[in-house]
Design an enzyme around this catalytic site. Structure first.
Site, PDB file in Angstrom:
ATOM      1  N   SER A  33      73.793   1.847 -17.165  1.00 23.76           N
ATOM      2  CA  SER A  33      73.202   0.505 -17.313  1.00 23.76           C
ATOM      3  C   SER A  33      74.269  -0.541 -17.617  1.00 23.76           C
ATOM      4  CB  SER A  33      72.174   0.504 -18.446  1.00 23.76           C
ATOM      5  OG  SER A  33      71.047   1.246 -18.085  1.00 23.76           O
ATOM      6  N   ARG A  37      75.877  -3.875 -15.275  1.00 23.98           N
ATOM      7  CA  ARG A  37      75.947  -5.266 -15.746  1.00 23.98           C
ATOM      8  C   ARG A  37      77.379  -5.784 -15.710  1.00 23.98           C
ATOM      9  NH1 ARG A  37      71.442  -2.612 -17.167  1.00 23.98           N
ATOM     10  NH2 ARG A  37      69.634  -3.810 -17.868  1.00 23.98           N
ATOM     11  N   GLY A 103      67.688   1.215  -8.022  1.00 30.34           N
ATOM     12  CA  GLY A 103      66.731   0.150  -8.318  1.00 30.34           C
ATOM     13  C   GLY A 103      67.362  -0.923  -9.183  1.00 30.34           C
ATOM     14  N   ARG A 131      59.989   1.848  -3.708  1.00 34.07           N
ATOM     15  CA  ARG A 131      59.811   1.431  -5.109  1.00 34.07           C
ATOM     16  C   ARG A 131      59.364  -0.041  -5.187  1.00 34.07           C
ATOM     17  NH1 ARG A 131      64.654   3.437  -8.698  1.00 34.07           N
ATOM     18  NH2 ARG A 131      63.182   2.824 -10.329  1.00 34.07           N
ATOM     19  N   SER A 174      60.244  -4.112 -18.684  1.00 30.50           N
ATOM     20  CA  SER A 174      61.312  -3.625 -17.803  1.00 30.50           C
ATOM     21  C   SER A 174      62.578  -4.426 -18.040  1.00 30.50           C
ATOM     22  CB  SER A 174      60.878  -3.769 -16.339  1.00 30.50           C
ATOM     23  OG  SER A 174      62.017  -3.768 -15.493  1.00 30.50           O
ATOM     24  N   GLN A 176      65.118  -4.290 -16.186  1.00 28.74           N
ATOM     25  CA  GLN A 176      65.620  -4.781 -14.889  1.00 28.74           C
ATOM     26  C   GLN A 176      64.982  -6.119 -14.538  1.00 28.74           C
ATOM     27  OE1 GLN A 176      64.906  -1.551 -12.150  1.00 28.74           O
ATOM     28  NE2 GLN A 176      66.340  -0.193 -13.191  1.00 28.74           N
ATOM     29  N   ASP A 324      63.834   7.077 -19.469  1.00 31.59           N
ATOM     30  CA  ASP A 324      64.770   7.898 -18.691  1.00 31.59           C
ATOM     31  C   ASP A 324      64.967   9.300 -19.275  1.00 31.59           C
ATOM     32  OD1 ASP A 324      65.101   5.816 -16.933  1.00 31.59           O
ATOM     33  OD2 ASP A 324      66.951   5.091 -17.840  1.00 31.59           O
ATOM     34  N   LYS A 351      59.648   5.737 -10.450  1.00 29.85           N
ATOM     35  CA  LYS A 351      61.112   5.852 -10.609  1.00 29.85           C
ATOM     36  C   LYS A 351      61.685   6.417  -9.301  1.00 29.85           C
ATOM     37  CE  LYS A 351      61.571   4.163 -14.716  1.00 29.85           C
ATOM     38  NZ  LYS A 351      62.278   2.898 -14.896  1.00 29.85           N
ATOM     39  N   ARG A 397      67.569  12.683 -12.329  1.00 35.65           N
ATOM     40  CA  ARG A 397      67.116  13.134 -13.651  1.00 35.65           C
ATOM     41  C   ARG A 397      66.235  14.385 -13.565  1.00 35.65           C
ATOM     42  NH1 ARG A 397      69.718   9.480 -16.601  1.00 35.65           N
ATOM     43  NH2 ARG A 397      69.558   7.310 -15.945  1.00 35.65           N
TER      44      ARG A 397
HETATM   45  C1  S3P Z   1      67.403   0.241 -16.535  1.00 37.30           C
HETATM   46  C2  S3P Z   1      66.118   0.018 -16.932  1.00 37.30           C
HETATM   47  C3  S3P Z   1      65.031   1.010 -16.785  1.00 37.30           C
HETATM   48  C4  S3P Z   1      65.595   2.403 -16.549  1.00 37.30           C
HETATM   49  C5  S3P Z   1      66.680   2.423 -15.517  1.00 37.30           C
HETATM   50  C6  S3P Z   1      67.834   1.520 -15.941  1.00 37.30           C
HETATM   51  C7  S3P Z   1      68.414  -0.802 -16.742  1.00 37.30           C
HETATM   52  O1  S3P Z   1      64.226   0.650 -15.686  1.00 37.30           O
HETATM   53  O2  S3P Z   1      64.574   3.289 -16.189  1.00 37.30           O
HETATM   54  O3  S3P Z   1      67.185   3.737 -15.328  1.00 37.30           O
HETATM   55  O4  S3P Z   1      69.617  -0.522 -16.630  1.00 37.30           O
HETATM   56  O5  S3P Z   1      68.012  -1.941 -17.027  1.00 37.30           O
HETATM   57  P1  S3P Z   1      63.053  -0.454 -15.782  1.00 37.30           P
HETATM   58  O6  S3P Z   1      63.667  -1.774 -16.041  1.00 37.30           O
HETATM   59  O7  S3P Z   1      62.381  -0.415 -14.449  1.00 37.30           O
HETATM   60  O8  S3P Z   1      62.170   0.017 -16.896  1.00 37.30           O
END
Ligand code: S3P
Length: 438
Positions: A33, A37, A103, A131, A174, A176, A324, A351, A397
C-alpha cells in the site's frame, strides 16, 4: 517442489508439505500500500525521490510503470528506487495504462489523473476487469471528472480536465476510494473534504504530508486544499503487515514456534491483526519501534502462548480493518479450539477473486467443515485437515493463505496457480521453506 499444471490460466503448482514447527526470523519486504502511494506521488512531485525497500510485488510496479508512461522515470540502485517526477503535469500516454492485477493502481490513479488534460485509458487483467469501478467514477464525477466505464468496469477512460472541490461523505469504507478523492482534491479548485465514518488505512494522508502537502483531520473529517505542489522525498518503506500476516498465523499453528519479524510496518490503521493474534492465543513482544514520515515500523517476536490456539468472532469495523488478512485467518480456523466466525466482510467477494467462495471451496477441498454466508463464514474449530488440491483463483492472498493451512494438514497440499503470490510477495515460498521445520 514445482511442477507445471494445466489448471485454467495458471502455470505453477506448488506442493507444500506439512511441517513440525515454524521458527526463524525475517525482514519483511516493503509494504504494498505504501509503495503504491510513494510511486504515484513521487511520479507527480518535482525532483527525484529515493525510496528504499520499495515493494518487490508486481502490483506497485504496475503503479510505477503507469507513472512512467505519463512522464515520470525511475531507476533501481541497489535497495533504492529513484523516481523522478513530472513536476505536477501528467502527460497522456501514447498507449494504454496497464494496471495488471492491481485495483489500487486503477482506483488511486483515477483520482490522480482526472485533473490533467487529455485522454487516459486504464486496462487490467481478467480479474481487475470484473472488479467494481463505479465507486471511483461517481465521486470523481461530482468533482467534474469525465470518466467512461463499461457496465461499471474497466477499461476506464478518463477525459481529464479541471476539477472543483466537493464535500463528501465516504460512500464506502475503502482506502482506495478515499485516496482517489483526496488525490483529486489535491489538484482541484477549492478545499475538498471527506467524512470517513469507518477509519480506513491512512497511508495516503501520511504520504501526502511527507511530499509537502497540507491536509487536516478534524474528528472524522479530512480536508485538503487544491492547487498544492509536491516535492521529492527520501523514504524507507516499512515491511508489509499483510504479508507478515501469513507468518504470524503460521506461528500460531505450533506449540514451540518462534518467529521474529524485523522492519515490520505497525501503522495503527494496519495493526488490528496484532490484537487478533493475541486474542487467538499468540504472544507478541515488541522488541523495538521507530517512525518515519508518519509510518511506524519495528521488530516483533511471536509465539503461541500457554492457552493454545483459541478462536475468535470477527465482525463490524474489525472486518474492514482486517480485510486483507481474513483469508489467512479463515485458513487456520479449523485448527483453532473454538473456531472462527467472520461477518460484515462482503467486500471479500469483490477482491482479486471472490475470496469468500474460494476460501470455502478450498477449506472443503482439505476436508474441512465450513458454513458460507453472503458476508462471511463460520469455521468450526477442532478439525483435522488432509492435504488437498487448492485452486488459487490466481489470487495472491488465497495462494499464500492455503500454503499456511497446508503446514498443519495430514498430507501434502498442491496449490494450483501459485505464481499469483508474486503480486504482493514474490519471496513468499522461499521464506516459507526457510521457516517451516519439517
Ligand atoms: C488498499 C485498500 C484495501 C485493500 C487493498 C489495498 C490500499 O482495499 O484491500 O489490498 O492500499 O488502499 P479497499 O480500499 O478496496 O478496501
Amino acid at each position: 517442489m514445482e511442477a507445471m499444471s494445466s489448471a485454467a490460466g495458471s502455470s505453477l503448482t506448488k506442493i507444500v508439505a506439512p511441517a513440525r514447527s515454524f521458527r526463524g526470523s525475517l525482514t519483511v519486504p516493503g509494504d504494498k500500500s505504501i509503495s503504491h502511494r510513494y510511486a504515484l506521488l513521487a511520479g507527480l512531485a518535482e525532483g527525484t525521490s529515493r525510496i528504499t525497500n520499495f515493494s518487490t510485488g508486481q502490483d506497485p510496479h504496475s503503479s510505477l510503470a503507469c507513472m512512467e508512461a505519463m512522464g515520470a522515470s525511475s531507476k533501481v540502485n541497489g535497495r533504492v528506487t529513484e523516481i523522478t517526477g513530472t513536476a505536477g503535469v501528467l502527460h497522456p500516454p501514447s498507449g494504454l495504462l496497464d494496471c495488471g492485477n492491481s485495483g489500487s493502481t486503477m482506483r488511486m490513479l483515477a483520482g490522480l489523473i482526472a485533473p490533467h488534460a487529455g485522454d487516459f485509458t486504464m486496462i487490467g487483467d481478467a480479474s481487475l476487469t470484473v472488479r467494481p469501478m463505479e465507486r471511483i467514477r461517481k465521486p470523481l464525477m461530482t468533482m467534474g471528472a469525465r470518466i467512461d466505464l463499461t457496465d461499471g468496469h474497466a477499461p476506464m477512460t478518463i477525459h481529464g480536465g479541471p476539477l472543483h472541490a466537493v464535500d463528501f461523505e465516504a460512500p464506502i469504507a475503502s482506502a482506495q476510494v478515499k485516496t482517489a478523492i483526496i488525490f483529486a482534491g489535491l489538484q482541484a479548485q477549492g478545499t475538498t473534504s471527506l467524512l470517513e465514518a469507518v477509519r480506513t488505512r491512512d497511508h495516503s494522508e501520511h504520504a501526502l504530508r511527507a511530499f509537502g502537502a497540507k491536509l487536516t483531520r478534524t474528528g472524522e473529517r479530512l480536508s485538503i486544499a487544491g492547487g498544492q505542489r509536491l516535492h521529492a522525498i527520501d523514504a524507507a518503506v516499512p515491511g508489509d503487515m499483510s504479508s507478515a500476516a501469513f507468518f504470524l498465523c503460521a506461528a500460531l499453528l505450533f506449540a514451540d514456534s518462534n518467529v521474529v519479524l524485523d522492519g515490520l510496518g505497525m501503522n495503527p490503521t494496519r495493526s488490528a491483526l496484532l490484537d487478533v493474534i493475541t486474542a487467538l492465543g499468540g504472544t507478541i513482544k515488541v522488541l523495538d519501534v521507530g517512525e518515519q514520515h508518519g509510518e511506524m515500523a519495528g521488530t516483533i517476536q511471536v509465539n503461541l502462548g500457554p492457552r493454545g490456539l483459541t478462536g475468535i468472532d470477527i465482525s463490524g469495523s474489525l472486518s474492514a480493518q482486517l480485510i486483507d488478512e481474513l483469508p489467512v485467518l479463515a485458513a487456520i480456523g479449523p485448527y483453532t479450539r473454538d473456531g472462527i466466525t467472520i461477518r460484515d466482510a462482503k467486500e471479500l467477494r469483490v477482491k482479486e477473486s471472490d475470496r469468500i467462495a474460494l476460501v470455502v471451496k478450498n477449506l472443503r477441498a482439505m476436508g474441512a467443515e465450513v458454513v458460507e454466508h453472503e458476508d462471511g463464514m463460520d469455521i468450526p474449530g477442532g478439525q483435522t485437515l488432509r492435504g488437498g488440491v487448492i485452486d488459487s483463483g490466481l489470487d495472491h492472498r488465497i495462494t499464500m493463505a492455503f500454503a499456511i493451512a497446508a503446514l498443519r494438514a495430514e498430507g501434502p497440499t498442491e496449490i494450483l496457480g501459485a505464481e499469483a503470490a508474486a503480486v504482493s510477495f514474490p519471496e513468499f515460498f522461499d521464506y516459507l521453506d526457510e521457516l517451516a521445520i519439517r
